[in-house]
Structures are given as structure tokens and as C-alpha cells.
Design a protein around this motif. Structure first.
Motif, PDB file in Angstrom:
ATOM      1  N   UNK A 151      32.297  40.902  38.136  1.00  0.00           N
ATOM      2  CA  UNK A 151      33.636  40.330  38.268  1.00  0.00           C
ATOM      3  C   UNK A 151      33.535  39.002  39.013  1.00  0.00           C
ATOM      4  N   UNK A 152      34.452  38.094  38.683  1.00  0.00           N
ATOM      5  CA  UNK A 152      34.540  36.822  39.389  1.00  0.00           C
ATOM      6  C   UNK A 152      36.010  36.455  39.550  1.00  0.00           C
ATOM      7  N   UNK A 181      31.175  39.567  32.126  1.00  0.00           N
ATOM      8  CA  UNK A 181      31.748  39.376  33.447  1.00  0.00           C
ATOM      9  C   UNK A 181      33.249  39.222  33.287  1.00  0.00           C
ATOM     10  N   UNK A 182      33.996  39.961  34.086  1.00  0.00           N
ATOM     11  CA  UNK A 182      35.457  39.904  34.034  1.00  0.00           C
ATOM     12  C   UNK A 182      35.942  38.806  34.973  1.00  0.00           C
ATOM     13  N   UNK A 183      36.435  37.716  34.397  1.00  0.00           N
ATOM     14  CA  UNK A 183      36.974  36.626  35.206  1.00  0.00           C
ATOM     15  C   UNK A 183      38.462  36.856  35.454  1.00  0.00           C
ATOM     16  N   UNK A 241      45.257  37.171  34.507  1.00  0.00           N
ATOM     17  CA  UNK A 241      44.591  37.770  33.362  1.00  0.00           C
ATOM     18  C   UNK A 241      43.153  38.151  33.718  1.00  0.00           C
ATOM     19  N   UNK A 242      42.686  39.224  33.125  1.00  0.00           N
ATOM     20  CA  UNK A 242      41.300  39.648  33.262  1.00  0.00           C
ATOM     21  C   UNK A 242      40.594  39.294  31.963  1.00  0.00           C
ATOM     22  N   UNK A 245      31.147  36.185  28.267  1.00  0.00           N
ATOM     23  CA  UNK A 245      29.743  36.468  27.970  1.00  0.00           C
ATOM     24  C   UNK A 245      28.839  35.568  28.812  1.00  0.00           C
ATOM     25  N   UNK A 246      27.790  36.124  29.436  1.00  0.00           N
ATOM     26  CA  UNK A 246      26.782  35.277  30.073  1.00  0.00           C
ATOM     27  C   UNK A 246      26.083  34.430  29.017  1.00  0.00           C
ATOM     28  N   UNK A 247      25.574  33.270  29.447  1.00  0.00           N
ATOM     29  CA  UNK A 247      24.868  32.378  28.524  1.00  0.00           C
ATOM     30  C   UNK A 247      23.368  32.511  28.742  1.00  0.00           C
TER      31      UNK A 247
END
Length: 689
Positions: free
Chosen positions: A365-366, A404-406, A415-416, A420-422
Motif C-alpha cells: 500500500x502507498x 500496490x494499492x495507491x 480511491x484505492x 502494477x510494479x514496473x
């Protein structure tokens, strides 16, 4: 009123990242004998860093809505530290790190974020101060303390317990306005920031800071409650962990207050007088909850017990770090043991690595910054998402189906957003567990690939400006809508002039123009890119020097420059710069223009017709690409092209600066006979921009 004095009518708890027990500070102010006047000097002081950061910025009178006044904030921190040292006080600052991996405060964090989104919109609409911390203020706070050699420790999670533990071990007080510290049993007490008059130091051979000291025992005596019941009182009153008011059948504590104006907290204190033991009081509270099932009561009782236990003081894990530089061990995370590599312990504790990486590793999460912005504008964090995606890829490893849930805003809603990681380029070959051992050249390549710039394009810039200029190139490529030339030039002028406080004063000729929402959105995007690039640079072990953020951006200054450029206002007072600043500005402008041109399609016909001066055609192979830049495609194109030519002349031919100097000396002698020339010169800023 002292500009650092904090209003305490329910406002204190809303300033910082934590709230504690709402209304407690107000209740204590109605019992002034609880506090003891103190002349504080020559002693250690453990400081709640996050609380101090928020309070100092919000009560300083600094502008909040134009993106931050970082140089002025740096100056404020310097004066604060000097006041402490003048009195022989030894500060030790402790910061929060990542979120609690159990998510026990998730509801509280979510509610605050939703409130912050609405306040940020309100500030954008009417210019009010809604206590929205500028995006880079935390970095400025950390960098300034490091430069002043103030000992700083960042915890792996929330810092409250470790602050209390360190203060008890050293037998010194805590400096904070977080009401949770009114509950902890602190052996040397609490110094509330609202009563800490650091700007009124009594000088002399025995200099001291006038303040007030609070002890939990004084509270218990004054309000007739057993000391062991204080944590129970906090849990039942409703702290960050327990939300009894949100229950389907909340307890009305005010019914137990016999005064003419009954209150929630006073009623709870009156009710608690009949108990001696915490468990007895908690079970009695459950009996007051009518219409609630036994299963639900059991859940609430467990939550109350956990909330009460948050005020137990553990052994300190920071003493060895402050004395011997030994970072604490990571607490065991039940879900995934060994999730955080051991090499991260030291940079995390030193605050040289953002605690956000722990949220990504432990919670996937971020939580993103929420700057002042209109609801109709897209989130400024969208621009910098590719940088975060590279960081997520480094943290979570290649090839894994992890998102990762931003936590970001969409309009006025929180909003959640799954991101996707790069995994690309050099980064996909690297492993987090050994990232600290990777060659510097490879780590630099990861950063440059993320920013989409080359090392050669930055080579001629001073080291401190390489990352900001690379970020500016990335911003120009990604920002929506694309920033125009005035925004770019205002930003680069801010980067090149070191004394932003003086220049800001030079531009102030009355009222600050109303916030331009489009300009604010563009600079919000730039700050988001800079913040995320700094965090990525930290994770990679600083392949580029970390820039001193306080020297880079002054919100009201750059907004004022843009306003004056668009309205034909004078910039003469701002642009009386030394030649090194002028040359630095031109160097950055040239790098950015070349970068942007290399990525642009074929130039418009109007620019193809521009011919360089004869003496510049052959030596300047890179002049043609610069002239092909696409910033302005309106009636001012010709003027902009001329400006770029002048910038290239100054950059590539240092001797032209000397020629210009002699020419301007002659100009000044003739200026009284040519007033029209003088007026034109002032409007265009002495040809510097």
C-alpha cells in the motif's frame, strides 16, 4: 500572541498526523493548576518530530496554498534549534515510519485522508488556510535537521511508544502536543508545544526557555482518577484505535456529568471514579451498551483492551542508535518473516530512506500526498506514477503478480487504485536483498531510465541540480496539460536563485494574486515528481546527490513570476542576479530545451524559417534542435525563439557575458536619454529570461 502559539480549543489534535484523545487538551486547559511553570535548560529533550513539523509549519504564517515556502520553513527550523542550543538543551528528534502492519488504525487514517481532500479543495477555491502540509515539507524538515547535526531517528512504525520509552530511560521530558502523551506515564513529564515559548528565550549566563510541564499524576489528582485507569480513560473516550462513538449503540458519557454544561470527557471521568482496576471498568462499560449482541460486545472489549495497551511503555529500542549508531532490529512481522532486508535497518532509522517503503513491503500500500487542488483537476500524483512503479518493482521483486494499492483522490473521493510494479531495463535484473551492493553505475542507470534522461545530458550541470533538472525534463514529458514556457522559466528561475527569501520580498508589492488553479496544478505535478524521484534515489543509495529542497522551490515566488510574465509586470528587482546564477539558469534552460526537442515531432514551419546569427551557425551544432522546441505555438513564438537564442549565446560563449556587461554599462549612461528603452528592459527582465 506569539506566532508559534497553538490554539487549543479542539484545534490541536487536527494539526498533526495523529489525533489522540479528542478534547483532552481543552479539558486540561480548564484546570491550569495541572501544569507547572518551568525554566527549561541544560537537559536532553526527546521531540515528537512529526507533531513538531506540522505545528511549526501551520502556526508560522507561511503560505500553504502555493506549494510551500521551504526556505522560510528551513529558517524557522534553524531558529528553533538555535534557541534550544543557546539554552544548553540537547534535542533528539524521533519520527514516525511506516504504518502499523496490523492495520488497526486504517479507519482513522482513511477518515483523515477523506477530510484532507475536501479541505484541499476548499483552500483552492477560496484561498483559505486549511492546514494542508506542502508536499516536500517533511523532506525539508529532515534535511535541515541533518545539516544542523540534530540527532534524528525514524521508527519502523508509529513513534509514540518509542518516544515515551526513550524519555523514561534518559529521565528527560517529551516535547509534543499529541494528547496521547498526556496518558503515558512519563517520568520527567511532558512539555506541551503550545506552552513551549522557544521564541522568548531568556538570555544570559543561565539562558532558559519558559514553558510548562505536565505530569500524569497531577492530572489524576486534580480529576480524582486512579493513575492505572488513565489508559482505560483514553480507550473509553475514543482514541485513534477505538471509535466507540461510531458504534450502533454508543455510550452517552455526558449523562454522568452533574455540571450545568455536561461534557463527554467530564462525564466519563466522573463515572470512572467508582473503579480501581482497568478490567473492572471495561466490563462495566460493556454493560452500558444496550441492544448489542454478546459477540459484538466481546469484539469491542478486545478493541478496548488493545487500545489501553497502546499506552504501555516498552524498553527503548533507540538508545543504542543515538549513542552507538546501532539501528534496532525489525519487529517480527507474522505474515511474512524476513520481508524487509537487513541492510535497510540503518538508512531507515537514519531517515535517509522514506518509511513509505515499509508500507509497500508489508501492506502493498502507498498513501499519496494530497496537495491543495481543485476537485475538477486530476490528481497530481498521476504524473509521477511511473517513478513509483519502478520503486515498487525494486521493492517487490520481478515477475511476481503483486499490485500496490495507491490511496489517492479522484475528484473529492478517496480511491484505492491498484498499480502494477514496473520491471524493465536494468531494474529487472536487481534483487532487493542485495540492492545495496549493486555497482553505482547500474543504480544510476535505473534512476536515469526511470526519469527518461541520459547521463551525458546532465554532465555539465552542478551535482546538486542534476536530479531537479532530470525531474523537470520528466515533468515536461508527462505533465497534463503540458506546461507552457512561462511555467518552465519561472520554475528554473526559482532553481537558480539561491536567496529566495530576498527575491520573494522583492516581488511583493501588495496583495498576493489569487491562486491560479492551472499554475498550481502544474507545479503540484512537478513537486510530486521531485518527491518520488528523491525517494527512488534514496532506495538506490543516492546515485545522484540529494538536492537541498529548501533551495529549489518557493511557492509564492514562482507563482508571482508566472503572473508577472503573463501580465507584463516588472521583474527587474528579481533579476539583479550575479553572472553565475544567470549562467546556471541558461544552462538548465538549454538542457531542458534539448531534451524536449529530441522527443518532439518535426517543428512547425514558423520555427524552420528561423536562422541563427552568422557567428553562431557552425560552432553550435545543438542550436537547431533548441530552435525546434514546441513550447509556444501562438503569436509569441518569435519572441520565445529570440529568448532561446540569447540563452544559447550566454551558455556557449562565456565571453559574451563580459561583452554584455560592458554594453550595459554604456546603456546605463544613456538610459536617462532613452526612458522607453529602460521601460522595455524592466518588462522583459533585463533579457535574462
Amino acid at each position: 500572541m506569539n506566532r508559534f502559539t497553538v490554539l487549543r480549543c479542539g484545534f490541536v489534535k487536527r494539526l498533526g498526523p495523529r489525533m489522540g484523545v479528542q478534547g483532552l487538551a481543552t479539558l486540561l486547559d480548564s484546570h491550569p493548576r495541572i501544569y507547572r511553570d518551568t525554566k527549561f535548560r541544560k537537559m536532553r529533550l526527546v521531540i515528537d518530530g512529526c507533531n513538531l513539523l506540522y505545528l511549526m509549519y501551520f502556526k508560522s504564517g507561511l503560505d500553504q496554498n502555493h506549494g510551500g515556502e521551504y526556505a522560510a520553513f528551513e529558517d524557522l527550523i534553524e531558529r528553533f534549534v538555535k534557541a534550544l542550543r543557546d539554552c544548553g538543551i540537547m534535542p533528539y528528534v524521533v519520527l514516525d515510519g511506516g504504518s502499523d502492519h496490523t492495520d488497526k488504525k486504517l479507519e482513522t487514517v482513511t477518515l483523515r485522508a477523506e477530510s484532507r481532500i475536501k479541505k484541499a479543495h476548499q483552500a483552492a477555491v477560496d484561498g483559505s488556510n486549511e492546514h494542508i502540509l506542502p508536499q516536500l515539507a517533511k523532506i525539508v524538515f529532515r534535511q535541515t535537521l541533518a545539516r544542523l547535526e540534530v540527532p534524528v531517528a525514524q521508527c519502523f512504525a508509529e513513534a509514540d511508544q518509542q518516544i515515551a520509552a526513550l524519555a523514561n530511560e534518559w529521565q528527560c521530558p517529551v516535547l509534543s502536543n499529541d494528547s496521547d502523551f498526556y496518558i503515558f506515564n512519563l517520568s520527567s513529564g511532558l512539555l506541551p508545544i503550545s506552552h513551549f515559548k522557544w521564541e522568548e528565550v531568556e538570555s544570559g549566563s543561565q539562558s532558559y526557555i519558559p514553558c510548562k510541564t505536565y505530569h500524569a499524576n497531577s492530572f489524576c489528582i486534580a480529576l480524582e482518577i486512579e493513575p492505572q485507569l488513565l489508559p482505560t480513560f483514553a480507550a473509553l473516550a475514543g482514541n485513534d484505535y477505538v471509535k466507540l462513538k461510531r458504534m450502533e449503540s454508543p455510550i452517552d458519557w455526558a449523562q454522568f456529568d452533574p455540571s450545568e454544561k455536561p461534557s463527554h470527557l467530564k462525564g466519563l471521568l466522573c463515572w470512572l471514579k467508582g473503579f480501581n482496576e482497568p478490567q473492572e471498568a471495561l466490563e462495566a462499560a460493556m454493560r452500558l451498551m444496550r441492544g448489542v449482541s454478546m459477540e459484538r460486545k466481546a469484539e469491542v472489549l478486545q478493541s478496548l483492551s488493545l487500545g489501553k495497551d497502546e499506552y504501555q511503555v516498552p524498553p527503548s529500542s533507540l538508545t543504542k542508535f543515538f549513542i552507538h549508531g546501532m539501528p534496532p532490529l525489525f519487529p517480527a512481522v507474522e505474515k511474512v518473516p524476513g520481508l524487509v532486508p537487513d541492510w535497510m535497518r540503518l538508512p531507515l532509522t537514519q531517515a535517509r530512506l522514506t518509511g513509505d517503503v515499509l508500507d509497500v513491503l508489508q501492506l502493498q500500500r502507498m498513501s499519496l500526498s494530497l496537495p491543495v487542488a481543485h476537485r475538477d483537476m486530476p490528481s497530481s500524483n498521476l504524473t509521477s506514477r511511473p517513478l513509483r512503479q519502478v520503486m515498487y518493482g525494486l521493492l517487490l521483486g520481478g515477475g511476481k503478480p503483486i499490485q500496490v494499492e495507491e490511496r489517492d483522490r479522484d475528484g473529492l473521493q478517496l480511491k484505492l487504485i491498484p498499480v502494477e510494479p514496473a520491471f524493465r531495463g536494468v531494474a529487472q535484473r536487481l534483487v532487493l536483498s542485495s540492492l545495496d551492493k549493486v555497482e553505482l553505475s547500474e543504480r544510476l542507470q535505473v534512476l536515469l531510465e526511470a526519469l527518461q534522461v541520459t547521463e551525458s545530458s546532465l554532465r555539465n550541470l552542478p551535482p546538486q541540480l542534476r536530479l531537479p533538472v532530470a525531474v523537470t525534463c520528466f515533468w515536461l514529458q508527462r505533465a497534463e496539460p503540458p506546461p507552457d514556457e512561462r511555467l518552465l522559466k519561472a520554475l528554473l528561475l526559482g532553481l537558480s536563485i539561491g536567496d529566495s527569501l530576498r527575491h520573494r520580498a522583492a516581488l511583493q508589492d501588495g496583495n498576493q494574486p489569487k491562486l491560479n488553479l492551472n499554475v498550481a496544478h502544474a507545479f503540484n505535478q512537478w513537486q510530486a515528481c521531485l518527491k518520488d524521484s528523491i525517494h527512488l534515489n534514496q532506495l538506490l543509495g543516492f546515485p545522484l546527490p540529494e538536492p537541498q529542497v529548501a533551495r529549489l522551490y518557493a511557492g509564492t515566488l514562482v507563482h508571482n513570476i508566472v503572473h508577472r510574465m503573463r501580465t507584463g509586470g516588472r521583474l527587474r528587482a528579481l533579476l539583479k542576479s550575479d553572472h553565475s546564477s544567470v549562467k546556471q539558469y541558461h544552462a538548465m534552460l538549454s538542457v531542458v530545451h534539448q531534451f524536449h526537442t529530441q522527443r518532439a515531432p518535426s517543428p512547425p514551419e514558423t520555427l524552420k524559417k528561423v536562422v541563427a546569427p552568422r557567428h553562431l551557425r557552425q560552432p553550435l551544432e545543438d542550436l537547431t534542435p533548441i530552435l525546434q522546441q514546441l513550447f509556444l505555438q501562438d503569436e509569441e513564438e518569435e519572441k520565445e525563439v529570440s529568448s532561446i537564442v540569447r540563452a544559447q549565446e550566454d551558455l556557449c560563449f562565456d565571453e559574451l557575458l563580459l561583452v554584455k556587461t560592458r554594453y550595459r554599462t554604456k546603456e546605463r549612461n544613456n538610459r536617462c536619454n532613452k526612458p522607453e528603452l529602460s521601460r522595455k528592459e524592466e518588462c522583459r527582465g533585463l533579457d535574462i529570461i
